[in-house]
Write a protein that holds these residues in place. Structure first.
Motif, PDB file in Angstrom:
ATOM      1  N   LEU A 163       0.793  -1.376   0.223  1.00  0.00           N
ATOM      2  CA  LEU A 163      -0.093  -0.252  -0.195  1.00  0.00           C
ATOM      3  C   LEU A 163       0.812   1.271   0.071  1.00  0.00           C
ATOM      4  O   LEU A 163       0.479   2.394  -0.969  1.00  0.00           O
ATOM      5  CB  LEU A 163      -0.821   0.412   1.495  1.00  0.00           C
ATOM      6  CG  LEU A 163      -2.011  -0.833   1.735  1.00  0.00           C
ATOM      7  CD1 LEU A 163      -2.563  -1.021   2.673  1.00  0.00           C
ATOM      8  CD2 LEU A 163      -2.622  -1.529  -0.012  1.00  0.00           C
ATOM      9  N   PRO A 250      -2.881  -2.092  -4.956  1.00  0.00           N
ATOM     10  CA  PRO A 250      -3.562  -3.268  -3.665  1.00  0.00           C
ATOM     11  C   PRO A 250      -4.691  -2.326  -3.695  1.00  0.00           C
ATOM     12  O   PRO A 250      -4.306  -1.042  -2.872  1.00  0.00           O
ATOM     13  CB  PRO A 250      -2.539  -4.049  -3.287  1.00  0.00           C
ATOM     14  CG  PRO A 250      -1.755  -2.834  -3.394  1.00  0.00           C
ATOM     15  CD  PRO A 250      -1.485  -1.898  -4.718  1.00  0.00           C
ATOM     16  N   ALA A 251      -5.859  -2.941  -2.719  1.00  0.00           N
ATOM     17  CA  ALA A 251      -6.707  -2.659  -1.882  1.00  0.00           C
ATOM     18  C   ALA A 251      -6.932  -0.753  -2.537  1.00  0.00           C
ATOM     19  O   ALA A 251      -7.112   0.427  -1.743  1.00  0.00           O
ATOM     20  CB  ALA A 251      -6.475  -2.542  -0.844  1.00  0.00           C
ATOM     21  N   SER A 252      -7.023  -0.772  -3.864  1.00  0.00           N
ATOM     22  CA  SER A 252      -7.500   1.005  -4.477  1.00  0.00           C
ATOM     23  C   SER A 252      -6.883   1.416  -4.420  1.00  0.00           C
ATOM     24  O   SER A 252      -6.830   3.165  -5.178  1.00  0.00           O
ATOM     25  CB  SER A 252      -8.856   1.052  -4.476  1.00  0.00           C
ATOM     26  OG  SER A 252     -10.242   0.387  -4.137  1.00  0.00           O
TER      27      SER A 252
ATOM     28  N   GLU B 394     -13.696  -4.846  -2.655  1.00  0.00           N
ATOM     29  CA  GLU B 394     -12.824  -3.649  -1.890  1.00  0.00           C
ATOM     30  C   GLU B 394     -12.173  -4.335  -0.570  1.00  0.00           C
ATOM     31  O   GLU B 394     -11.578  -3.329   0.413  1.00  0.00           O
ATOM     32  CB  GLU B 394     -13.181  -2.137  -2.305  1.00  0.00           C
ATOM     33  CG  GLU B 394     -12.853  -2.073  -3.609  1.00  0.00           C
ATOM     34  CD  GLU B 394     -13.588  -0.419  -4.665  1.00  0.00           C
ATOM     35  OE1 GLU B 394     -14.919  -0.434  -3.965  1.00  0.00           O
ATOM     36  OE2 GLU B 394     -13.908  -0.463  -5.385  1.00  0.00           O
ATOM     37  N   VAL B 397     -10.312  -7.619   0.118  1.00  0.00           N
ATOM     38  CA  VAL B 397      -9.574  -7.195  -0.487  1.00  0.00           C
ATOM     39  C   VAL B 397      -8.163  -5.450   0.778  1.00  0.00           C
ATOM     40  O   VAL B 397      -7.256  -5.805   1.056  1.00  0.00           O
ATOM     41  CB  VAL B 397      -8.852  -6.487  -1.529  1.00  0.00           C
ATOM     42  CG1 VAL B 397      -8.693  -5.118  -1.892  1.00  0.00           C
ATOM     43  CG2 VAL B 397      -7.018  -7.027  -2.477  1.00  0.00           C
ATOM     44  N   GLY B 398      -9.534  -5.352   1.632  1.00  0.00           N
ATOM     45  CA  GLY B 398      -8.878  -4.275   2.153  1.00  0.00           C
ATOM     46  C   GLY B 398      -8.424  -4.941   3.595  1.00  0.00           C
ATOM     47  O   GLY B 398      -7.571  -4.100   4.065  1.00  0.00           O
ATOM     48  N   PHE B 401      -4.780  -6.559   3.526  1.00  0.00           N
ATOM     49  CA  PHE B 401      -3.928  -5.447   3.354  1.00  0.00           C
ATOM     50  C   PHE B 401      -3.878  -4.924   4.411  1.00  0.00           C
ATOM     51  O   PHE B 401      -3.340  -3.614   4.828  1.00  0.00           O
ATOM     52  CB  PHE B 401      -3.952  -4.261   2.506  1.00  0.00           C
ATOM     53  CG  PHE B 401      -3.514  -5.178   0.751  1.00  0.00           C
ATOM     54  CD1 PHE B 401      -1.885  -5.283   0.867  1.00  0.00           C
ATOM     55  CD2 PHE B 401      -4.210  -5.952  -0.389  1.00  0.00           C
ATOM     56  CE1 PHE B 401      -1.110  -5.700  -0.777  1.00  0.00           C
ATOM     57  CE2 PHE B 401      -3.349  -6.719  -0.918  1.00  0.00           C
ATOM     58  CZ  PHE B 401      -2.566  -6.068  -1.067  1.00  0.00           C
ATOM     59  N   LYS B 403      -5.908  -3.161   5.834  1.00  0.00           N
ATOM     60  CA  LYS B 403      -6.690  -1.518   5.913  1.00  0.00           C
ATOM     61  C   LYS B 403      -7.560  -1.224   6.903  1.00  0.00           C
ATOM     62  O   LYS B 403      -8.271   0.537   6.840  1.00  0.00           O
ATOM     63  CB  LYS B 403      -7.865  -0.786   4.254  1.00  0.00           C
ATOM     64  CG  LYS B 403      -5.648  -0.370   3.654  1.00  0.00           C
ATOM     65  CD  LYS B 403      -6.703  -0.281   2.321  1.00  0.00           C
ATOM     66  CE  LYS B 403      -7.170   0.828   1.622  1.00  0.00           C
ATOM     67  NZ  LYS B 403      -7.365   1.570   0.879  1.00  0.00           N
TER      68      LYS B 403
END
Lengths: 302, 423
Positions: A163, A250-252, B394, B397-398, B401, B403
Motif C-alpha cells: 500500500l 492493491p486495495a485501490s 474492495e 482486499v482491504g 492489506f 486497511k
C-alpha cells in the motif's frame, strides 16, 4: 456567410489565398473535431443522461454529478491521482532540466547525441510494454530490484504489492518514460539561447549559480511552463501503467481517475457516470492549465 | 499531366472496388465469427474452428474464432455490440450481463433449449437462462472451486495427501504445517495460495467459498439487498478468518504474486480453483504432483457455485444468427462436448459424459462428485454482478492489506452495494 461563399468560389487572388489556407488546415480541423470536439460534446451531453448501452437514454439533469461527486471511491481515485502527480511531475521536470543542462555542457556533439538518444529511448517504448518491464523489475520474488537490494543486504520490498510503495513505484515508471521527452525540449531550448548572454554574464563576473538562476531559468520559462503543463496532463490522465501493472490495486491504492472512469464505463457500463468523470477531468485540466499559463508564463524575447 | 493523374486515380479506385468485391465474392470463405475471452484455453477455442470445417461441408460456412484478451474484454464486446458492424455472430459471455443487463442476445430456439435442458446436470440448469428463457449453452461443468494440493509438499510436512482436511479447522492446522517461515518470520513457502492481486471481482470470487462455508451469503436470496447479508455476523467471521490467513497465521502471503504461479512454482501447497486448472497445471507445471479434493467445510459446505457462469451466446443483430444456431445445434451432442473439453483438460458439460472414461480418469472425478453432493450454494447472477462484486471485493482486499477491520469494511461495502442495486 459572404466570407464563406468567397472562400468556396474565389474571384480574386486574395480569395484564392484564403481558400488555399482553409484547405491546408481542413484535415487538421476535421481530425481534431472528430477525435476531440465531438467526443467532448458527447461526454458533456452524456453526463446529463442515464444511458443503457444498446438501449435507452434518459435525461436525469445533474443527478449523476451529485452521485459521482459524493462518492468516496471517486475522491479516493482523485487523491491517488494527485498523489501520483505530485510525486512524478516535479521529479520529471527537475531531472529533465538537470540532464538537459548536463548534455548541453558536453563538448563532444557525438556523445551528446548518444546520451540524448539513450534518455529518449524509454519515451519511444509503448507505455504498456514499459509497465510490464517494470512489473518484472518490481516483482517481489524474481524482480531485478530486490535482487539488487539483496546484494547490499537490504531486505526485499513488496513494491507494487504494498500500500505504501505502490504509488511511488508507479510514479518512478512515469518519470522513466517521460524524462527523455522533457530533456529534448529543454535541450533544444538551451541550444537556442544566444551565447552572448553568457559571455556578458562572464564579463560581469557571474557565478555558475547566478548564470543558472538569472539567465538560464528565466530564458527557459516558456519551455518549463509548457513541460509542466504537458506533464500535468499526462500524469492526470495516467492509465496504461496502472492498468498493465496493478489494475488499481492493491486495495485501490493505485486506483486513478481514468482507471475508475474506464471501469465505470466498460466494466459496469455506466456511461453517464463515466461521462461525469470525463467532464471533471477536462474541466480540472483546463482550469489548472489556464491558471499555470496566466500566473507563471512570462514573455521572453532573445 | 493533370488528366493523367485523374485517370490514374479513377483506375486505382476501380481496382480497389473490384478487389474489395472479389474479396467477398471469390476470395474469402463465408464464415461465422465467434468471440471468446477464455485466453487460457486455446485448444478448447481452436476446436470450434476444427469443427467449423465439418460444418462448412454442410452449409458453406466455416467458423472463425477470435480470442479477446480477458483483461478488459467487456469494453471490446460492448464497443462491437453497439457498433453492430464489427460484432461477432456468436460469443462467449455471461447471460445475466449480455442478455440481462443489456439486450444483445438472441433467445435459443425451442428445440435446442429442450435438448440442453434435458442433458445438463440439474445444478447447471439456471446457467444460460435469464427471466426464465434460455439464451446460452453452458460450457463449463466444474466451474466451481476445488482444493488442489501439492502431494510432495504435503508429504514433506508430514501430512497424508490421501487424507485431506475436511473441516476449516483441520485445513488451517494443515496450512500452518505447510508454511515455512524465514528468519524474519516471513513465509518462503505458504500453505495457501491466496488471490490478492487484480480486479476486486476476482478476489470476491476466490473469497466466496470461505463465506459460504461460514454460512454467509453476499446478497439476499432475491438479489435485492446486501445489508444484512454482505455484512452479516457470519460474513464478518468469514472475512476475519480469511484475513487472518495472511495477517495473523501467515499461512498465505501477499508477496508471492499470482496464486496459480505460486502453486506451479511449489511456493504454495494448496490452491482453490476450477476444473480447468487441472489442464493448466498439466501444461504449465507438469512436475507438480497434485491431487484434487472437495473444499473443506465449516458451519456449512461451500458447495458447487460459480460467480462466472460462462455460456455460448448468439448476437441478436447478427445477420447470420440462424446459421449461428445451426452451428450450435451441430455441436450440441455428447460426443462433441466430450471431445472439445477433453482437448483442454476441462470437465465436459453433458450429463451423459459425467461418467465417461475420460472423466473417471481425471484426478477431480471424486472431488467433483463430492462437491456436487454438497448443498447448492447461493448464486449471484445479478445484471450488475461485476459492480456488486467489486464493491464487496474492495472490503475483502482491504482486510487482506490491513486497511481496516472486517465489520467496518463490510458495513461500508454493503451500503454501497445497496446503492448499486437501487440505482
Amino acid at each position: 456567410m459572404r466570407h464563406w461563399v468567397r472562400v468556396a468560389f474565389p474571384k480574386t487572388y486574395m480569395d484564392r489565398q484564403r481558400r488555399a489556407g482553409f484547405l491546408f488546415i481542413l484535415p487538421a480541423v476535421t481530425y481534431f473535431s472528430l477525435v476531440f470536439i465531438v467526443p467532448l460534446i458527447q461526454s458533456v451531453i452524456g453526463s446529463f443522461h442515464r444511458t443503457v448501452p444498446g438501449g435507452t437514454s434518459q435525461f436525469v439533469g445533474i443527478r449523476l454529478y451529485e452521485k459521482v461527486l459524493t462518492d468516496s471511491t471517486f475522491w479516493t481515485a482523485v487523491r491517488n491521482t494527485i498523489h501520483l502527480l505530485l510525486m512524478s511531475v516535479p521529479t520529471t521536470v527537475v531531472l529533465a532540466l538537470v540532464v538537459a543542462i548536463g548534455l548541453h555542457r558536453l563538448v563532444s556533439l557525438r556523445w551528446r547525441n548518444v546520451w540524448a538518444a539513450m534518455y529518449f529511448l524509454p519515451f519511444s517504448a509503448s507505455l504498456v510494454a514499459a509497465a510490464l518491464i517494470w512489473q518484472w523489475i518490481y516483482d517481489p520474488v524474481y524482480g531485478f530490484l530486490n535482487y539488487g537490494l539483496s546484494l547490499v543486504r537490504i531486505p526485499p520490498q513488496k513494491w507494487l504489492q504494498s500500500l505504501a510503495q505502490v504509488r511511488p513505484s508507479i510514479a518512478l515508471v512515469s518519470v522513466w518514460v517521460r524524462l527523455g521527452f522533457d530533456t529534448m525540449i529543454f535541450l533544444a531550448a538551451l541550444q537556442s539561447i544566444p551565447g552572448e548572454y553568457y559571455e556578458a554574464a562572464d564579463i560581469d563576473g557571474a557565478s555558475g549559480w547566478q548564470r543558472l538562476r538569472y539567465l538560464t531559468l528565466p530564458l527557459l520559462n516558456p519551455q518549463i511552463i509548457m513541460v509542466c503543463i504537458l506533464e500535468l496532463i499526462f500524469n492526470f490522465k495516467i492509465f496504461d501503467q496502472v492498468y498493465a501493472t496493478t489494475q488499481g490495486g492493491p486495495a485501490s491504492a493505485s486506483q486513478t481517475v481514468i482507471m475508475l472512469l474506464y471501469d465505470t464505463a466498460f466494466k459496469y457500463f455506466r456511461m453517464g457516470d463515466a461521462s461525469v468523470m470525463a467532464v471533471f477531468v477536462f474541466v480540472t485540466l483546463l482550469t489548472v492549465t489556464l491558471l499555470q499559463w496566466r500566473i507563471f508564463r512570462k514573455p521572453i524575447e532573445y | 499531366m493533370r488528366r493523367m493523374t485523374w485517370m490514374a486515380l479513377i483506375c486505382l479506385a476501380g481496382v480497389l472496388i473490384l478487389g474489395g468485391g472479389a474479396d467477398t465474392v471469390w476470395g474469402q470463405q463465408k464464415k461465422l465469427v465467434f468471440w471468446t475471452m477464455w485466453d487460457q484455453n486455446p485448444e478448447f477455442n481452436k476446436w470450434y474452428e476444427t469443427r467449423g470445417k465439418d460444418f462448412a461441408k454442410k452449409t458453406g460456412y466455416e467458423v472463425e474464432v477470435v480470442t479477446i484478451p480477458y483483461q478488459g474484454y467487456e469494453a471490446k464486446y460492448l464497443a462491437s455490440f453497439m457498433g453492430k458492424s464489427g460484432a461477432p455472430d456468436m460469443f462467449m459471455g455471461m447471460t445475466h450481463h449480455w442478455c440481462g443487463q443489456y439486450d444483445f442476445c438472441e433467445k435459443m430456439p425451442a428445440d435446442l433449449e429442450k435438448s440442453w435442458d434435458e442433458n445438463l446436470p440439474k445444478y447447471m440448469l439456471p446457467i444460460g437462462k435469464w427471466s426464465g428463457a434460455r439464451y446460452g449453452m453452458p460450457i463449463e461443468h466444474g466451474n466451481f472451486q476445488q482444493m488442489y494440493i501439492n502431494v510432495d509438499l504435503f508429504k514433506k510436512a508430514g501430512l497424508n495427501p490421501d487424507r485431506p482436511p475436511k473441516t476449516l479447522d483441520d485445513w488451517l492446522a494443515a496450512m500452518k504445517k505447510l508454511t515455512i517461515l524465514d528468519a524474519k518470520g516471513e513465509p518462503t513457502q505458504v500453505g495457501f495460495a491466496v488471490r490478492s492481486k487484480g480486479h476486486p471481482v476476482g478476489i470476491t470470487d476466490k473469497f466466496l467459498p470461505f463465506a459460504h462455508a461460514f454460512g454467509a451469503r453476499m446478497l439476499s436470496p432475491n438479489l435485492d439487498k446486501a445489508t444484512g447479508f454482505a455484512n452479516s455476523p457470519e460474513m464478518v467471521a468469514a472475512l476475519q478468518f480469511f484475513g487472518d490467513l495472511v495477517l495473523k497465521h501467515k499461512v498465505a502471503s501477499l508477496a508471492l504474486g499470482n496464486p496459480e504461479d505460486a502453486f506451479g512454482q511449489k511456493r504454495a501447497a494448496v490452491i482453490f480453483r476450477e476444473s480447468w486448472f487441472f489442464g493448466w497445471v498439466k501444461k504449465n507445471a507438469p512436475d507438480v504432483n497434485f491431487k484434487v479434493y472437495a473444499l473443506p467445510c465449516g458451519k456449512a459446505c461451500p458447495g458447487a457455485g460459480a460467480l462466472f457462469p460462462w455460456t455460448n451466446l448468439v448476437y441478436k443483430n447478427s445477420p447470420n444468427k440462424q446459421l449461428a444456431w445451426e452451428f450450435y445445434r451441430f455441436i450440441s451432442n455428447a460426443k462433441d462436448d466430450q471431445e472439445q473439453h477433453q482437448l483442454q483438460g476441462i470437465l465436459p458439460v453433458w450429463t451423459a459424459n459425467l461418467e465417461s472414461a475420460y472423466v473417471k480418469a481425471r484426478p477431480d472425478y471424486v472431488s467433483t462428485r463430492d462437491m456436487l453432493q454438497q448443498p447448492v450454494p447461493p448464486t449471484y447472477f445479478h445484471p450488475k454482478s461485476n459492480e456488486l462484486a467489486t464493491a464487496f471485493g474492495e472490503a475483502v482486499v482491504g482486510v487482506l492489506f490491513g486497511k481496516g477491520q472486517p465489520k467496518a469494511l463490510l458495513d461500508e461495502a454493503a451500503a454501497k452495494m445497496d446503492r448499486i442495486i437501487k440505482d
